[in-house]
Scaffold this motif. Structure first.
Motif, PDB file in Angstrom:
ATOM      1  N   ILE A   1       0.856  -1.188   0.000  1.00 47.94           N
ATOM      2  CA  ILE A   1       0.000   0.000   0.000  1.00 47.94           C
ATOM      3  C   ILE A   1       0.892   1.238   0.000  1.00 47.94           C
ATOM      4  O   ILE A   1       1.801   1.366   0.829  1.00 47.94           O
ATOM      5  CB  ILE A   1      -0.929   0.010   1.227  1.00 47.94           C
ATOM      6  N   PHE A   2       0.622   2.147  -0.940  1.00 43.92           N
ATOM      7  CA  PHE A   2       1.403   3.370  -1.084  1.00 43.92           C
ATOM      8  C   PHE A   2       0.566   4.580  -0.676  1.00 43.92           C
ATOM      9  O   PHE A   2      -0.592   4.695  -1.088  1.00 43.92           O
ATOM     10  CB  PHE A   2       1.836   3.557  -2.542  1.00 43.92           C
ATOM     11  N   PHE A   3       1.163   5.464   0.083  1.00 43.13           N
ATOM     12  CA  PHE A   3       0.564   6.756   0.413  1.00 43.13           C
ATOM     13  C   PHE A   3       1.333   7.845  -0.325  1.00 43.13           C
ATOM     14  O   PHE A   3       2.530   8.021  -0.091  1.00 43.13           O
ATOM     15  CB  PHE A   3       0.661   7.056   1.915  1.00 43.13           C
ATOM     16  N   PHE A   4       0.636   8.578  -1.193  1.00 40.85           N
ATOM     17  CA  PHE A   4       1.270   9.702  -1.885  1.00 40.85           C
ATOM     18  C   PHE A   4       0.443  10.942  -1.577  1.00 40.85           C
ATOM     19  O   PHE A   4      -0.537  11.239  -2.251  1.00 40.85           O
ATOM     20  CB  PHE A   4       1.320   9.431  -3.388  1.00 40.85           C
ATOM     21  N   LEU A   5       0.852  11.638  -0.523  1.00 39.94           N
ATOM     22  CA  LEU A   5       0.121  12.810  -0.040  1.00 39.94           C
ATOM     23  C   LEU A   5       1.120  13.940   0.213  1.00 39.94           C
ATOM     24  O   LEU A   5       2.252  13.885  -0.225  1.00 39.94           O
ATOM     25  CB  LEU A   5      -0.646  12.451   1.245  1.00 39.94           C
TER      26      LEU A   5
ATOM     27  N   ASN B   1       0.063  13.205  12.082  1.00 38.64           N
ATOM     28  CA  ASN B   1       0.507  12.031  12.827  1.00 38.64           C
ATOM     29  C   ASN B   1      -0.665  11.140  13.222  1.00 38.64           C
ATOM     30  O   ASN B   1      -0.634   9.917  13.014  1.00 38.64           O
ATOM     31  CB  ASN B   1       1.267  12.474  14.081  1.00 38.64           C
ATOM     32  N   GLU B   2      -1.684  11.741  13.790  1.00 37.32           N
ATOM     33  CA  GLU B   2      -2.819  10.955  14.277  1.00 37.32           C
ATOM     34  C   GLU B   2      -3.522  10.241  13.136  1.00 37.32           C
ATOM     35  O   GLU B   2      -3.807   9.033  13.218  1.00 37.32           O
ATOM     36  CB  GLU B   2      -3.795  11.869  15.021  1.00 37.32           C
TER      37      GLU B   2
ATOM     38  N   ALA C   1       7.750  14.188   9.674  1.00 35.24           N
ATOM     39  CA  ALA C   1       6.728  13.425  10.399  1.00 35.24           C
ATOM     40  C   ALA C   1       6.454  12.091   9.727  1.00 35.24           C
ATOM     41  O   ALA C   1       6.398  11.044  10.391  1.00 35.24           O
ATOM     42  CB  ALA C   1       5.448  14.246  10.504  1.00 35.24           C
ATOM     43  N   VAL C   2       6.280  12.095   8.405  1.00 33.82           N
ATOM     44  CA  VAL C   2       5.939  10.830   7.738  1.00 33.82           C
ATOM     45  C   VAL C   2       7.154   9.907   7.639  1.00 33.82           C
ATOM     46  O   VAL C   2       6.987   8.683   7.619  1.00 33.82           O
ATOM     47  CB  VAL C   2       5.288  11.059   6.358  1.00 33.82           C
ATOM     48  N   ALA C   3       8.362  10.470   7.613  1.00 35.17           N
ATOM     49  CA  ALA C   3       9.558   9.625   7.645  1.00 35.17           C
ATOM     50  C   ALA C   3       9.631   8.871   8.972  1.00 35.17           C
ATOM     51  O   ALA C   3      10.001   7.689   9.010  1.00 35.17           O
ATOM     52  CB  ALA C   3      10.815  10.465   7.436  1.00 35.17           C
ATOM     53  N   LYS C   4       9.267   9.549  10.059  1.00 37.68           N
ATOM     54  CA  LYS C   4       9.260   8.886  11.377  1.00 37.68           C
ATOM     55  C   LYS C   4       8.156   7.837  11.440  1.00 37.68           C
ATOM     56  O   LYS C   4       8.355   6.748  12.013  1.00 37.68           O
ATOM     57  CB  LYS C   4       9.043   9.936  12.471  1.00 37.68           C
TER      58      LYS C   4
ATOM     59  N   GLN D   1       8.560   1.657   3.868  1.00 39.04           N
ATOM     60  CA  GLN D   1       9.530   2.376   3.051  1.00 39.04           C
ATOM     61  C   GLN D   1       9.166   3.857   3.016  1.00 39.04           C
ATOM     62  O   GLN D   1       7.989   4.217   2.928  1.00 39.04           O
ATOM     63  CB  GLN D   1       9.541   1.838   1.625  1.00 39.04           C
ATOM     64  N   TYR D   2      10.183   4.687   3.076  1.00 39.13           N
ATOM     65  CA  TYR D   2      10.009   6.128   2.907  1.00 39.13           C
ATOM     66  C   TYR D   2      10.606   6.505   1.557  1.00 39.13           C
ATOM     67  O   TYR D   2      11.804   6.286   1.326  1.00 39.13           O
ATOM     68  CB  TYR D   2      10.693   6.895   4.034  1.00 39.13           C
ATOM     69  N   ILE D   3       9.791   7.024   0.670  1.00 37.11           N
ATOM     70  CA  ILE D   3      10.234   7.385  -0.679  1.00 37.11           C
ATOM     71  C   ILE D   3      10.462   8.888  -0.704  1.00 37.11           C
ATOM     72  O   ILE D   3       9.516   9.680  -0.731  1.00 37.11           O
ATOM     73  CB  ILE D   3       9.197   6.951  -1.727  1.00 37.11           C
ATOM     74  N   ASP D   4      11.719   9.264  -0.672  1.00 38.20           N
ATOM     75  CA  ASP D   4      12.085  10.683  -0.588  1.00 38.20           C
ATOM     76  C   ASP D   4      12.111  11.299  -1.984  1.00 38.20           C
ATOM     77  O   ASP D   4      13.085  11.144  -2.730  1.00 38.20           O
ATOM     78  CB  ASP D   4      13.445  10.830   0.090  1.00 38.20           C
TER      79      ASP D   4
END
Length: 203
Positions: free
Chosen positions: A60-64, A88-89, A143-146, A154-157
């Protein structure tokens, strides 16, 4: 960019082709994602998540980030639409819900993209809202990296390499918000690089 990513993945692995479902909604931010996951039928485009667990997703990918960090004229562009606490929440609650319903799924979270500031500033004067303010996007990305670290995702920078682009505006449509073809190609490349370098064994 997802079409490009899947093309190359399936070229490399034709015996076991990957399929995907695009449940993205224009103008989305993480609180809307969470609301849709709860089954809230009054949420904007709630129907986009109908049958979202059929079949069960493996990844599942989040692109926001764009709409989470947009700022409005009413606050003199000094405040993002969502606070870091709200990000965060809603993110953590969303991932928890998804993990409960699709426990085998792995997660990937994109950073926000770095947009052309001169275009964003010009458009803000006529539109009354401004995207891509670096301080807001960098706080969101941290925040999303944490969150990605905490959930073994995975964190896609996308942000860091995009800050180094020359003639950044050509990667975007004239609104300075939506990716043009060069931008889609760049994002696809960065996603493929991240997936190729994934050495995590965490699920």
């Amino acid at each position: 960019h997802i079409d490009i990513v899947l093309y190359f993945i399936n070229q490399a692995n034709p015996a076991n082709p990957v399929t995907y479902r695009n449940a993205a909604c224009g103008g989305d931010q993480i609180r809307r994602v969470h609301s849709r996951l709860t089954g809230n039928t009054s949420c904007y485009r709630h129907y986009m998540y109908e049958g979202i667990y059929s079949p069960l997703p493996d990844r599942i990918f989040f692109f926001l980030g764009h709409n989470d960090t947009v700022a409005f004229k009413e606050t003199d562009f000094q405040k993002p639409q969502l606070s870091i606490q709200q990000v965060n929440e809603a993110f953590r609650q969303s991932i928890d819900m998804l993990k409960e319903n699709a426990p085998q799924a792995q997660f990937a979270i994109y950073s926000a993209v770095s947009t052309p500031q001169e275009v964003n500033a010009r458009m803000a004067k006529s539109l009354g809202y401004r995207f891509g303010i670096p301080a807001f996007e960098e706080a969101y990305n941290a925040a999303v990296a944490k969150i990605a670290e905490d959930y073994h995702a995975q964190y896609i920078d996308l942000y860091t390499p995009m800050t180094k682009l020359e003639d950044k505006a050509r990667y975007f449509l004239p609104d300075g918000i939506h990716l043009a073809e060069p931008g889609q190609l760049l994002v696809a490349q960065l996603v493929l690089q991240t997936l190729a370098n994934d050495t995590s064994t965490e699920k």
